[in-house]
Design a protein around this motif. Structure first.
Motif, PDB file in Angstrom:
ATOM      1  N   THR A  50       0.814  -1.220   0.000  1.00 48.40           N
ATOM      2  CA  THR A  50       0.000   0.000   0.000  1.00 48.40           C
ATOM      3  C   THR A  50       0.842   1.262   0.000  1.00 48.40           C
ATOM      4  O   THR A  50       1.954   1.297   0.546  1.00 48.40           O
TER       5      THR A  50
ATOM      6  N   THR B  27      -2.355  10.730  -5.682  1.00 48.37           N
ATOM      7  CA  THR B  27      -3.120   9.485  -5.645  1.00 48.37           C
ATOM      8  C   THR B  27      -2.600   8.631  -4.504  1.00 48.37           C
ATOM      9  O   THR B  27      -1.425   8.721  -4.106  1.00 48.37           O
ATOM     10  N   ASN B  29      -3.014   4.680  -3.664  1.00 49.96           N
ATOM     11  CA  ASN B  29      -3.573   3.434  -4.207  1.00 49.96           C
ATOM     12  C   ASN B  29      -4.620   3.816  -5.252  1.00 49.96           C
ATOM     13  O   ASN B  29      -4.312   4.577  -6.159  1.00 49.96           O
ATOM     14  N   ASP B  30      -5.832   3.325  -5.129  1.00 47.86           N
ATOM     15  CA  ASP B  30      -6.860   3.671  -6.121  1.00 47.86           C
ATOM     16  C   ASP B  30      -7.744   4.832  -5.663  1.00 47.86           C
ATOM     17  O   ASP B  30      -8.837   5.029  -6.197  1.00 47.86           O
ATOM     18  N   TYR B  31      -7.247   5.594  -4.703  1.00 47.91           N
ATOM     19  CA  TYR B  31      -7.953   6.785  -4.249  1.00 47.91           C
ATOM     20  C   TYR B  31      -7.294   8.034  -4.825  1.00 47.91           C
ATOM     21  O   TYR B  31      -6.123   8.012  -5.191  1.00 47.91           O
ATOM     22  N   GLU B  32      -8.063   9.105  -4.885  1.00 46.49           N
ATOM     23  CA  GLU B  32      -7.525  10.373  -5.345  1.00 46.49           C
ATOM     24  C   GLU B  32      -7.685  11.436  -4.263  1.00 46.49           C
ATOM     25  O   GLU B  32      -8.713  11.502  -3.582  1.00 46.49           O
ATOM     26  N   THR B  50     -19.578   4.577  -2.021  1.00 44.45           N
ATOM     27  CA  THR B  50     -18.359   5.016  -1.337  1.00 44.45           C
ATOM     28  C   THR B  50     -18.616   6.136  -0.348  1.00 44.45           C
ATOM     29  O   THR B  50     -19.505   6.974  -0.546  1.00 44.45           O
ATOM     30  N   PRO B 101     -12.435   7.274  -3.834  1.00 45.29           N
ATOM     31  CA  PRO B 101     -11.838   6.432  -4.877  1.00 45.29           C
ATOM     32  C   PRO B 101     -11.858   7.133  -6.226  1.00 45.29           C
ATOM     33  O   PRO B 101     -12.760   7.931  -6.522  1.00 45.29           O
ATOM     34  N   ALA B 102     -10.882   6.835  -7.050  1.00 44.24           N
ATOM     35  CA  ALA B 102     -10.858   7.356  -8.418  1.00 44.24           C
ATOM     36  C   ALA B 102     -12.124   6.920  -9.134  1.00 44.24           C
ATOM     37  O   ALA B 102     -12.635   5.822  -8.936  1.00 44.24           O
TER      38      ALA B 102
END
Lengths: 124, 124
Positions: A50, B27, B29-32, B50, B101-102
């Motif tokens: 992560t 960013t 991980n898959d979050y922005e 979300t 999340p993106a």
């Protein structure tokens, strides 16, 4: 019924004084928003699975990386990419917000004396 | 080689002025991590899949919820739980950081004129 209320970062910091003891103050899906006091040098470690976000709210934090340091003051953030070895260090005391998935060990693959248990006593 | 550097929130805000146009600045991980200027009232909307984190860095933001408002000043955060209808509103102008999340649409299931395209022109 849950009463909706803001999390005041400074107020949460007033509730604890020990360094290297992250406190969960909010959750975001399966991520945790944690506040931590940083003082002195941590241990070099890596999170293989992560990224980790650091946002400084008080003081000056240096995140040592093998290819160069990143220095953060209040209102500055940095995301340590997964797999990148790092070691936070602070001359004085730093207040910072951390965001990462729940269950990540603070010392990563290094482990050792500074490994902290999950502490959600300030959640909510 | 990528040079590691901090993201300075105030410096990023100095680079744009339009409200309701979130800018991805990092960013995780898959979050922005996005910065947004908020002025006036948004639209009532819901993100069914979300949670959404709001952290105010300047100004005063009210997040209207059907069971009561949450007011956030600088250094205060709130996570809108998934499935909870909400509508941000600001009397003056607010600078806020959003984390989600993106790929999440800013207007959620409401859509409409204030739906913003992803903007990562300030990333990095």
């Amino acid at each position: 019924m849950m009463v909706n209320h803001a999390v005041d970062i400074a107020e949460k910091f007033s509730l604890f004084s020990e360094p290297w003891s992250p406190k969960v103050v909010a959750t975001l899906n399966d991520y945790e928003i944690k506040l931590v006091r940083i003082k002195g040098e941590f241990v070099w470690h890596t999170h293989d699975d992560t990224d980790e976000l650091f946002l400084v709210t008080d003081g000056t934090l240096t995140i040592q990386l093998r290819d160069g340091d990143v220095t953060l003051g209040p209102g500055q953030l940095f995301v340590v990419p997964r797999g990148v070895e790092h070691c936070p260090i602070a001359d004085g005391e730093v207040q910072a917000m951390l965001i990462e998935p729940a269950g990540v060990r603070n010392t990563g693959s290094a482990g050792g004396a500074r490994t902290a248990a999950r502490d959600d006593s300030l959640l909510g």
